[in-house]
Design a protein around this motif. Structure first.
Motif, PDB file in Angstrom:
ATOM      1  N   LEU A 147       0.834  -1.204   0.000  1.00  0.00           N
ATOM      2  CA  LEU A 147       0.000   0.000   0.000  1.00  0.00           C
ATOM      3  C   LEU A 147       0.870   1.255   0.000  1.00  0.00           C
ATOM      4  CD1 LEU A 147      -2.686  -1.174   2.570  1.00  0.00           C
ATOM      5  CD2 LEU A 147      -3.025  -0.866   0.099  1.00  0.00           C
ATOM      6  N   VAL A 148       1.961   1.206   0.735  1.00  0.00           N
ATOM      7  CA  VAL A 148       2.904   2.323   0.757  1.00  0.00           C
ATOM      8  C   VAL A 148       3.486   2.532  -0.637  1.00  0.00           C
ATOM      9  CG1 VAL A 148       5.210   2.994   1.575  1.00  0.00           C
ATOM     10  CG2 VAL A 148       3.466   2.266   3.217  1.00  0.00           C
ATOM     11  N   ARG A 149       3.872   1.445  -1.305  1.00  0.00           N
ATOM     12  CA  ARG A 149       4.421   1.562  -2.665  1.00  0.00           C
ATOM     13  C   ARG A 149       3.395   2.187  -3.615  1.00  0.00           C
ATOM     14  NH1 ARG A 149       7.561  -3.920  -4.256  1.00  0.00           N
ATOM     15  NH2 ARG A 149       8.213  -2.593  -5.983  1.00  0.00           N
ATOM     16  N   GLU A 150       2.141   1.740  -3.485  1.00  0.00           N
ATOM     17  CA  GLU A 150       1.077   2.289  -4.332  1.00  0.00           C
ATOM     18  C   GLU A 150       0.884   3.781  -4.062  1.00  0.00           C
ATOM     19  OE1 GLU A 150      -3.620   1.509  -5.494  1.00  0.00           O
ATOM     20  OE2 GLU A 150      -2.741   0.408  -3.806  1.00  0.00           O
ATOM     21  N   ALA A 151       0.774   4.138  -2.793  1.00  0.00           N
ATOM     22  CA  ALA A 151       0.567   5.549  -2.430  1.00  0.00           C
ATOM     23  C   ALA A 151       1.712   6.416  -2.920  1.00  0.00           C
ATOM     24  CB  ALA A 151       0.411   5.679  -0.913  1.00  0.00           C
ATOM     25  N   LEU A 152       2.944   5.969  -2.735  1.00  0.00           N
ATOM     26  CA  LEU A 152       4.095   6.742  -3.189  1.00  0.00           C
ATOM     27  C   LEU A 152       4.081   6.920  -4.705  1.00  0.00           C
ATOM     28  CD1 LEU A 152       6.938   5.387  -0.889  1.00  0.00           C
ATOM     29  CD2 LEU A 152       6.041   7.728  -0.943  1.00  0.00           C
ATOM     30  N   ALA A 163      -6.354   8.304  -0.687  1.00  0.00           N
ATOM     31  CA  ALA A 163      -7.545   7.855   0.040  1.00  0.00           C
ATOM     32  C   ALA A 163      -7.548   6.329   0.132  1.00  0.00           C
ATOM     33  CB  ALA A 163      -8.804   8.348  -0.678  1.00  0.00           C
ATOM     34  N   PRO A 164      -6.949   5.772   1.182  1.00  0.00           N
ATOM     35  CA  PRO A 164      -6.921   4.308   1.297  1.00  0.00           C
ATOM     36  C   PRO A 164      -8.303   3.739   1.600  1.00  0.00           C
ATOM     37  CG  PRO A 164      -5.859   5.337   3.200  1.00  0.00           C
ATOM     38  CD  PRO A 164      -6.241   6.439   2.259  1.00  0.00           C
ATOM     39  N   SER A 165      -8.695   2.735   0.838  1.00  0.00           N
ATOM     40  CA  SER A 165      -9.996   2.097   1.074  1.00  0.00           C
ATOM     41  C   SER A 165      -9.839   0.634   1.459  1.00  0.00           C
ATOM     42  CB  SER A 165     -10.879   2.207  -0.181  1.00  0.00           C
ATOM     43  OG  SER A 165     -10.351   1.424  -1.231  1.00  0.00           O
ATOM     44  N   ASP A 166      -8.611   0.190   1.621  1.00  0.00           N
ATOM     45  CA  ASP A 166      -8.357  -1.202   2.009  1.00  0.00           C
ATOM     46  C   ASP A 166      -8.779  -1.425   3.461  1.00  0.00           C
ATOM     47  OD1 ASP A 166      -5.672  -1.259   3.892  1.00  0.00           O
ATOM     48  OD2 ASP A 166      -5.888   0.513   2.641  1.00  0.00           O
ATOM     49  N   MET A 167      -8.539  -2.594   3.961  1.00  0.00           N
ATOM     50  CA  MET A 167      -8.969  -2.925   5.323  1.00  0.00           C
ATOM     51  C   MET A 167      -7.785  -3.311   6.224  1.00  0.00           C
ATOM     52  SD  MET A 167     -12.068  -2.286   4.937  1.00  0.00           S
ATOM     53  CE  MET A 167     -13.058  -2.954   6.233  1.00  0.00           C
ATOM     54  N   MET A 168      -6.591  -2.824   5.922  1.00  0.00           N
ATOM     55  CA  MET A 168      -5.413  -3.212   6.699  1.00  0.00           C
ATOM     56  C   MET A 168      -5.226  -2.313   7.913  1.00  0.00           C
ATOM     57  SD  MET A 168      -4.367  -5.805   5.035  1.00  0.00           S
ATOM     58  CE  MET A 168      -6.018  -6.036   4.371  1.00  0.00           C
ATOM     59  N   ASP A 169      -5.011  -2.943   9.053  1.00  0.00           N
ATOM     60  CA  ASP A 169      -4.734  -2.185  10.270  1.00  0.00           C
ATOM     61  C   ASP A 169      -3.397  -1.478  10.124  1.00  0.00           C
ATOM     62  OD1 ASP A 169      -7.042  -3.155  11.474  1.00  0.00           O
ATOM     63  OD2 ASP A 169      -6.015  -4.863  12.374  1.00  0.00           O
ATOM     64  N   GLY A 170      -3.351  -0.196  10.469  1.00  0.00           N
ATOM     65  CA  GLY A 170      -2.109   0.569  10.445  1.00  0.00           C
ATOM     66  C   GLY A 170      -1.785   1.207   9.113  1.00  0.00           C
ATOM     67  N   ARG A 171      -2.685   1.112   8.147  1.00  0.00           N
ATOM     68  CA  ARG A 171      -2.374   1.604   6.800  1.00  0.00           C
ATOM     69  C   ARG A 171      -2.152   3.110   6.756  1.00  0.00           C
ATOM     70  NH1 ARG A 171      -7.670   1.179   7.444  1.00  0.00           N
ATOM     71  NH2 ARG A 171      -9.201   2.312   6.231  1.00  0.00           N
ATOM     72  N   VAL A 172      -2.981   3.880   7.461  1.00  0.00           N
ATOM     73  CA  VAL A 172      -2.839   5.331   7.408  1.00  0.00           C
ATOM     74  C   VAL A 172      -1.493   5.745   8.002  1.00  0.00           C
ATOM     75  CG1 VAL A 172      -3.768   7.533   8.230  1.00  0.00           C
ATOM     76  CG2 VAL A 172      -5.313   5.761   7.387  1.00  0.00           C
ATOM     77  N   GLY A 173      -1.129   5.177   9.121  1.00  0.00           N
ATOM     78  CA  GLY A 173       0.161   5.497   9.742  1.00  0.00           C
ATOM     79  C   GLY A 173       1.327   5.112   8.861  1.00  0.00           C
ATOM     80  N   ALA A 174       1.272   3.938   8.255  1.00  0.00           N
ATOM     81  CA  ALA A 174       2.359   3.478   7.380  1.00  0.00           C
ATOM     82  C   ALA A 174       2.492   4.390   6.162  1.00  0.00           C
ATOM     83  CB  ALA A 174       2.116   2.036   6.945  1.00  0.00           C
TER      84      ALA A 174
END
Length: 185
Positions: A147-152, A163-174
């Motif tokens: 997700l970090v690679r995608e966002a970058l 705007a992350p729509s996945d369901m992974m815990d900690g995604r916003v912080g990462a």
């Protein structure tokens, strides 16, 4: 009848008063136009479950983004439909991917239009889950890296908002940590 004893309709008696005290106002400034970006040229494939919405190629995204911007809508959000899918969802962070290309085109031709991107793996993975599968379950931590690679890749292409729509815990912080480390405040 005990309640309500008093029914003050003073502020509702005519349209002018109702207009003056109305709490919610909706304008073009409140809207975001979604685009489902797919491979190809001159593609406009209707989405049956969403009347009036279609999967469209980058050239059509730019055309429709111009219309959106001219109508006063301040932002678009891009959802990717990749040309190929794999277990890792690697097209999600492909610098030459459809979403990344659409971002660059919009920012080059419509710099005043805000570009928001969906960050999730489900559309990019062959299995359709939000991330990496390990032992028949989604591996949360391994997925965070993707997700970090995608966002970058989206921000490097010029996206204004992730705007992350996945369901992974900690995604916003990462994602936030990675963006900050790369100089994307």
């Amino acid at each position: 009848m005990a309640f309500p004893i008093n029914r003050p309709r003073r502020l509702r008696r005519n349209e002018t008063l109702r207009r003056m005290i109305r709490e919610t106002r909706l304008s073009a400034d409140d809207l975001i136009q979604p685009f489902f970006v797919c491979p190809g040229r001159e593609v406009k494939k209707p989405i049956a479950a969403m009347p009036g919405v279609a999967q469209i190629s980058v050239d059509n995204v730019l055309r429709e983004a111009r219309e959106t911007h001219a109508a006063g809508v301040p932002a678009v959000i891009l959802f990717g439909i990749p040309s190929r899918k794999d277990a890792m969802g690697s097209e999600a962070w492909n610098e030459k991917g459809e979403v990344q290309r659409a971002i660059r085109e919009i920012k080059e031709h419509l710099p005043g239009l805000a570009v928001i991107t969906d960050v999730c793996m489900c559309e990019y993975t062959a299995h359709g889950h939000c991330g990496v599968i390990k032992d028949n379950d989604v591996d949360n931590d391994a997925t965070l890296e993707l997700l970090v690679r995608e966002a970058l890749s989206h921000v490097r292409a010029g996206a204004d908002v992730i705007a992350p729509s996945d369901m992974m815990d900690g995604r916003v912080g990462a994602i936030r940590t990675a963006l900050d480390e790369e100089g994307f405040a």
